[in-house]
Design a protein around this motif. Structure first.
Motif, PDB file in Angstrom:
ATOM      1  N   LYS A 157       0.752  -1.103   0.030  1.00  0.00           N
ATOM      2  CA  LYS A 157      -0.120   0.264  -0.061  1.00  0.00           C
ATOM      3  C   LYS A 157       0.741   1.185   0.192  1.00  0.00           C
ATOM      4  CE  LYS A 157      -3.851   2.223   2.124  1.00  0.00           C
ATOM      5  NZ  LYS A 157      -4.950   2.174   3.399  1.00  0.00           N
ATOM      6  N   GLU A 158       0.876   2.007  -1.139  1.00  0.00           N
ATOM      7  CA  GLU A 158       1.796   3.159  -1.380  1.00  0.00           C
ATOM      8  C   GLU A 158       0.753   4.185  -2.007  1.00  0.00           C
ATOM      9  OE1 GLU A 158       4.611   3.654  -0.208  1.00  0.00           O
ATOM     10  OE2 GLU A 158       5.338   1.768   0.305  1.00  0.00           O
ATOM     11  N   ARG A 159       1.697   5.418  -2.067  1.00  0.00           N
ATOM     12  CA  ARG A 159       0.939   6.257  -3.131  1.00  0.00           C
ATOM     13  C   ARG A 159       0.955   5.911  -4.430  1.00  0.00           C
ATOM     14  NH1 ARG A 159       5.043   8.839  -0.771  1.00  0.00           N
ATOM     15  NH2 ARG A 159       6.184   9.048  -2.617  1.00  0.00           N
ATOM     16  N   ALA A 160      -0.237   6.326  -5.570  1.00  0.00           N
ATOM     17  CA  ALA A 160      -0.371   5.620  -6.576  1.00  0.00           C
ATOM     18  C   ALA A 160       0.817   6.062  -7.307  1.00  0.00           C
ATOM     19  CB  ALA A 160      -1.558   6.419  -7.068  1.00  0.00           C
ATOM     20  N   GLU A 161       1.461   7.308  -7.377  1.00  0.00           N
ATOM     21  CA  GLU A 161       2.791   7.361  -8.157  1.00  0.00           C
ATOM     22  C   GLU A 161       3.930   6.447  -7.812  1.00  0.00           C
ATOM     23  OE1 GLU A 161       3.895  11.339  -7.198  1.00  0.00           O
ATOM     24  OE2 GLU A 161       3.867  11.188  -5.182  1.00  0.00           O
ATOM     25  N   PHE A 209     -12.345   3.309  -6.141  1.00  0.00           N
ATOM     26  CA  PHE A 209     -11.941   4.077  -5.118  1.00  0.00           C
ATOM     27  C   PHE A 209     -13.239   5.058  -4.670  1.00  0.00           C
ATOM     28  CE2 PHE A 209      -9.448   7.389  -3.688  1.00  0.00           C
ATOM     29  CZ  PHE A 209      -8.569   6.686  -2.536  1.00  0.00           C
ATOM     30  N   GLU A 210     -13.147   5.349  -3.400  1.00  0.00           N
ATOM     31  CA  GLU A 210     -13.930   6.300  -2.690  1.00  0.00           C
ATOM     32  C   GLU A 210     -13.143   7.577  -2.707  1.00  0.00           C
ATOM     33  OE1 GLU A 210     -15.340   4.983   0.985  1.00  0.00           O
ATOM     34  OE2 GLU A 210     -16.142   3.058   0.286  1.00  0.00           O
ATOM     35  N   TYR A 211     -13.555   8.445  -3.900  1.00  0.00           N
ATOM     36  CA  TYR A 211     -12.803   9.645  -4.121  1.00  0.00           C
ATOM     37  C   TYR A 211     -13.106  10.543  -2.908  1.00  0.00           C
ATOM     38  CZ  TYR A 211     -11.182   7.646  -8.432  1.00  0.00           C
ATOM     39  OH  TYR A 211     -10.520   6.840  -9.215  1.00  0.00           O
ATOM     40  N   MET A 241      -2.625   9.614  -4.156  1.00  0.00           N
ATOM     41  CA  MET A 241      -3.824   8.931  -3.527  1.00  0.00           C
ATOM     42  C   MET A 241      -3.408   7.533  -3.140  1.00  0.00           C
ATOM     43  SD  MET A 241      -5.837   7.900  -7.159  1.00  0.00           S
ATOM     44  CE  MET A 241      -7.124   6.732  -6.152  1.00  0.00           C
ATOM     45  N   PRO A 242      -3.984   7.113  -2.103  1.00  0.00           N
ATOM     46  CA  PRO A 242      -3.596   5.641  -1.545  1.00  0.00           C
ATOM     47  C   PRO A 242      -3.987   4.445  -2.854  1.00  0.00           C
ATOM     48  CG  PRO A 242      -5.388   5.925  -0.379  1.00  0.00           C
ATOM     49  CD  PRO A 242      -4.930   7.283  -1.207  1.00  0.00           C
ATOM     50  N   PHE A 243      -2.975   3.494  -2.925  1.00  0.00           N
ATOM     51  CA  PHE A 243      -3.254   2.611  -3.933  1.00  0.00           C
ATOM     52  C   PHE A 243      -2.386   1.224  -3.295  1.00  0.00           C
ATOM     53  CE2 PHE A 243      -2.851  -0.210  -7.745  1.00  0.00           C
ATOM     54  CZ  PHE A 243      -4.030   0.373  -8.473  1.00  0.00           C
TER      55      PHE A 243
END
Length: 389
Positions: free
Chosen positions: A200-204, A314-316, A337-339
């Protein structure tokens, strides 16, 4: 040829808003351009009463007629004042035939020719009934309507199948990645909220993510018909397209691409809107550019199915809101965003099942496009008598 007023009239009946279902209320916003029908509405108006429509009525958006928003009603409900409603005068006019008469490009061109306003033109309701239509007998009207309806029936069947396929893909995603009932889940520990071996990390951290842009509108020669130049995607294009983006209303010239260093993304790129409407998700089918409200997630084939489903679910709202005027987040938030990235074997297993489903959706969307184009080419030829029936 006779005037439209001889065959149909405006509907002025009213209905109480309190008696309407939200999803059945019609505004120009939930009418799809290019004769695409309607999608569910998201909210009811504050007014107490609105125009009532019934099955067989023809609803047309009177704002920006060049978008060609028209719908043949199949129910009783209400619509906004910016939607005009036509109803056949009597039994000498086939309702579906009148719908196809008003679906012609020539009708929308006529609306535009008498429209008022430049930024947001509206058709002139006094002159619209003067549009000339074919004075065919009822039997010929029915034959023409039947021919064109056959195309629409095929399109509708494909759209229903697309919806079922999309639901199947999303159900499997929720079973595996929301309910955590993925293959072998019984033997996997949960560590820090995710199964062991998942990240679980940032999307980037997992993807290259870029943002689109819009050249200055003042230099209008840079914007061309979507069939020319490089397709340029807007959020409204995403709303109307479905899972895959095949075409856009506008394109950009090569000059605009070079001068403004526009990012051309490849086929397979996943788009996410993050302004005005946050969280629309779609997949490119060709090279294209986007406006500044759309993020581009570059993915390989093995990650496409999972990433598309993750971003679609995803719950934006959890990302907050960075605008006081409308719902929006900024590009930094989207990139951060968390991914959650599952283990490689789970990703591959999910892709083996869902990628064929997405491919079938893509094929059916493309078939709908072909059928729509064939119907629209046939329509004026039937109305002009070039093709006898």
């Amino acid at each position: 040829m006779i005037e439209l007023s001889k065959a149909a009239h405006y509907v002025s009946d009213k209905i109480n808003v309190s008696s309407l279902k939200i999803e059945e209320y019609i505004t120009t916003d939930n009418m799809i351009p290019n004769r695409g029908g309607v999608v569910d509405c998201e909210s009811l108006p504050k007014a107490k009463r609105v125009t009532r429509y019934e099955p067989g009525d023809i609803l047309i958006s009177n704002i920006r007629p060049y978008f060609k928003k028209i719908w043949f009603s199949d129910r009783i409900s209400g619509c906004s004042n910016d939607v005009i409603v036509f109803r056949a005068n009597d039994e000498n006019w086939n309702k579906k035939f009148l719908y196809y008469v008003l679906s012609q490009d020539s009708f929308f061109d006529f609306m535009m020719s008498g429209s008022n306003g430049t930024k947001m033109p509206r058709g002139n309701k006094k002159t619209i009934p003067e549009f000339l239509i074919p004075d065919f007998d009822i039997d010929k009207q029915i034959r023409i309507a039947d021919i064109l309806s056959a195309y629409d029936s095929l399109i509708e069947n494909n759209q229903k199948q697309i919806k079922l396929l999309e639901e199947a893909a999303q159900r499997l995603y929720k079973e595996w990645f929301v309910d955590l009932r993925f293959p072998g889940y019984e033997d996997v520990k949960i560590v820090d909220g995710v199964p062991e071996g998942w990240k679980k990390e940032r999307a980037e951290c997992f993807f290259k993510i870029t943002i689109g842009k819009t050249p200055p509108r003042a230099e209008k020669q840079w914007f061309v018909n979507g069939n020319n130049g490089i397709p340029w995607l807007s959020i409204s294009d995403m709303r109307d397209a479905g899972t895959f983006i095949f075409k856009t209303r506008e394109g950009l010239t090569e000059e605009a691409i070079k001068k403004h260093n526009m990012k051309i993304v490849p086929s397979g790129t996943i788009f996410v809107s993050f302004k005005l409407t946050v969280g629309r998700v779609a997949i490119a089918t060709t090279e294209m550019c986007t406006n500044e409200a759309i993020a581009h997630f570059y993915v390989n084939d093995s990650l496409q199915a999972y990433t598309y489903c993750y971003l679609s679910n995803f719950e934006y709202d959890t990302l907050g809101n960075t605008s006081s005027i409308s719902k929006a987040v900024n590009s930094k938030i989207i990139k951060a965003m968390p991914f959650i990235m599952p283990s490689q074997d789970i990703i591959e297993n999910f892709s083996m099942i869902v990628s064929p489903i997405l491919n079938e959706i893509k094929a059916k969307q493309e078939m709908c496009n072909y059928l729509s184009e064939a119907r629209d080419r046939l329509l004026p030829k039937l109305m002009s008598g070039e093709i006898e029936v």
